[in-house]
Write an enzyme that holds these catalytic residues in place. Structure first.
Site, PDB file in Angstrom:
ATOM      1  N   ARG A  34      -7.382  10.389 -17.954  1.00  0.00           N
ATOM      2  CA  ARG A  34      -5.964  10.319 -18.312  1.00  0.00           C
ATOM      3  C   ARG A  34      -5.374  11.572 -18.948  1.00  0.00           C
ATOM      4  O   ARG A  34      -4.182  11.581 -19.260  1.00  0.00           O
ATOM      5  CB  ARG A  34      -5.728   9.089 -19.199  1.00  0.00           C
ATOM      6  CG  ARG A  34      -6.000   7.809 -18.435  1.00  0.00           C
ATOM      7  CD  ARG A  34      -5.929   6.536 -19.250  1.00  0.00           C
ATOM      8  NE  ARG A  34      -6.266   5.383 -18.409  1.00  0.00           N
ATOM      9  CZ  ARG A  34      -7.509   5.002 -18.110  1.00  0.00           C
ATOM     10  NH1 ARG A  34      -8.535   5.650 -18.614  1.00  0.00           N
ATOM     11  NH2 ARG A  34      -7.722   3.965 -17.315  1.00  0.00           N
ATOM     12  N   HIS A 119     -19.957   0.569 -18.429  1.00  0.00           N
ATOM     13  CA  HIS A 119     -19.441   0.638 -17.058  1.00  0.00           C
ATOM     14  C   HIS A 119     -20.517   1.027 -16.039  1.00  0.00           C
ATOM     15  O   HIS A 119     -20.196   1.401 -14.918  1.00  0.00           O
ATOM     16  CB  HIS A 119     -18.241   1.599 -17.004  1.00  0.00           C
ATOM     17  CG  HIS A 119     -17.057   1.082 -17.775  1.00  0.00           C
ATOM     18  ND1 HIS A 119     -16.024   1.874 -18.212  1.00  0.00           N
ATOM     19  CD2 HIS A 119     -16.748  -0.182 -18.175  1.00  0.00           C
ATOM     20  CE1 HIS A 119     -15.131   1.118 -18.865  1.00  0.00           C
ATOM     21  NE2 HIS A 119     -15.554  -0.119 -18.857  1.00  0.00           N
ATOM     22  N   ASN A 217     -10.647  12.218 -31.316  1.00  0.00           N
ATOM     23  CA  ASN A 217     -10.063  12.301 -29.977  1.00  0.00           C
ATOM     24  C   ASN A 217      -8.969  13.361 -29.961  1.00  0.00           C
ATOM     25  O   ASN A 217      -8.233  13.521 -30.937  1.00  0.00           O
ATOM     26  CB  ASN A 217      -9.464  10.934 -29.614  1.00  0.00           C
ATOM     27  CG  ASN A 217      -9.393  10.721 -28.122  1.00  0.00           C
ATOM     28  OD1 ASN A 217     -10.404  10.745 -27.444  1.00  0.00           O
ATOM     29  ND2 ASN A 217      -8.191  10.543 -27.603  1.00  0.00           N
TER      30      ASN A 217
END
Ligand code: OAD
Ligand code: ZN
Length: 241
Positions: A34, A119, A217
């Site tokens: 993103r 994932h 982040n």
């Protein structure tokens, strides 16, 4: 300074867990999803979320595997300072576990033992008929494909499915249970390199009951307001201590 704050966190806590995402591997040359240069800002025949869905894997296997081989698998990528420091901290008994949304296997490549891959991993590709497991290298070698360039099991001719959680698929129950238990037992949780927008992964922070939540982040996240320690720099730099 960021790295001093993280070093202090490890010195003052007994049960530290790291929960990360794609931003952990950008310093290894793997783009995230993103950010401006992330995968979701590139142009493909279909949106990446579509190409990474179970129904797309079923309906368009050739396009799926082309995307998977070229965009999901990064064979040359090496662990960076964040991966190697986390492995070192685990060996020193200072880190309980890594929970990751990444499928690149770089935490294990760096030496981490207790890794919950929410994932899945590109390093396991499983025959749906006989259960044989094939490596990412084997997928990229294109040694055994059908006429449509879809890999097939050399042992039995069966279909191969990456052990990666596609959109529309649930997370593995055992991995999820292990990740929840590790986070619930932590007295400090470091969240890093994730936009915290993909659920259920992003919701795992609600199981944390310890005293220090650190978020490291580059971009702001929806959970910044809950952080006791907010670090907005490159995570590989934050782990340079
Ligand atoms: P995103 O791309 O959504 O978020 C990565 C975050 O890391 C962004 O907020 C960046 O600002 C930050 N970042 C990038 N490089 C960084 C660096 N060097 N240091 C610190 N921060 C950095 O990736 P994820 O949150 O991991 O799921 O995405 C979650 C899931 O969405 C992925 O696991 C994938 C995707 O769809 C599946 O494929 C199932
Ligand atoms: Zn097979």
């Amino acid at each position: 300074q960021a790295s001093a704050a993280l070093a202090d966190l490890f010195d003052t806590h007994k049960r530290v867990v790291f929960f990360g995402g794609a931003g952990v591997s950008t310093a290894s040359g793997i783009p995230d999803f993103r950010s401006v240069d992330g995968l979701y800002h590139q142009q493909f025949a279909y949106p990446p979320e579509t190409m990474l869905s179970h129904s797309f894997y079923e309906a368009h296997p050739a396009e799926f595997f082309d995307f998977y081989r070229t965009k999901m698998i990064a064979l040359g990528a090496k662990p960076n300072r964040c991966h190697t420091k986390l492995a070192e901290l685990e060996r020193a008994g200072k880190l309980d576990a890594v929970v990751t949304q990444n499928i690149d296997g770089l935490h294990q490549a760096a030496g981490s033992q207790r890794v919950f891959e929410l994932h899945g991993s590109v390093h396991r590709n499983i025959c749906q008929s006989c259960g044989a497991v094939y490596s990412a290298e084997w997928i990229c070698s294109r040694e055994h494909e059908d006429a449509a360039s879809v890999p097939v099991c050399p042992a039995c001719g069966g279909r191969i499915k990456p052990d990666v959680v596609l959109y529309e698929e649930p997370l593995d129950e055992h991995v999820l249970t292990g990740a929840v238990a590790a986070i619930a037992a932590a007295d400090a949780l470091i969240v890093g390199g994730t936009s915290l927008v993909v659920y259920p992964a992003a919701g795992l922070t609600r199981y944390f009951t310890g005293d220090t939540l650190a978020i490291c982040n580059l971009a702001p996240t929806d959970q910044d307001a809950n952080a006791d320690l907010l670090i907005s720099c490159d995570i590989a730099a934050a782990f340079a201590f």
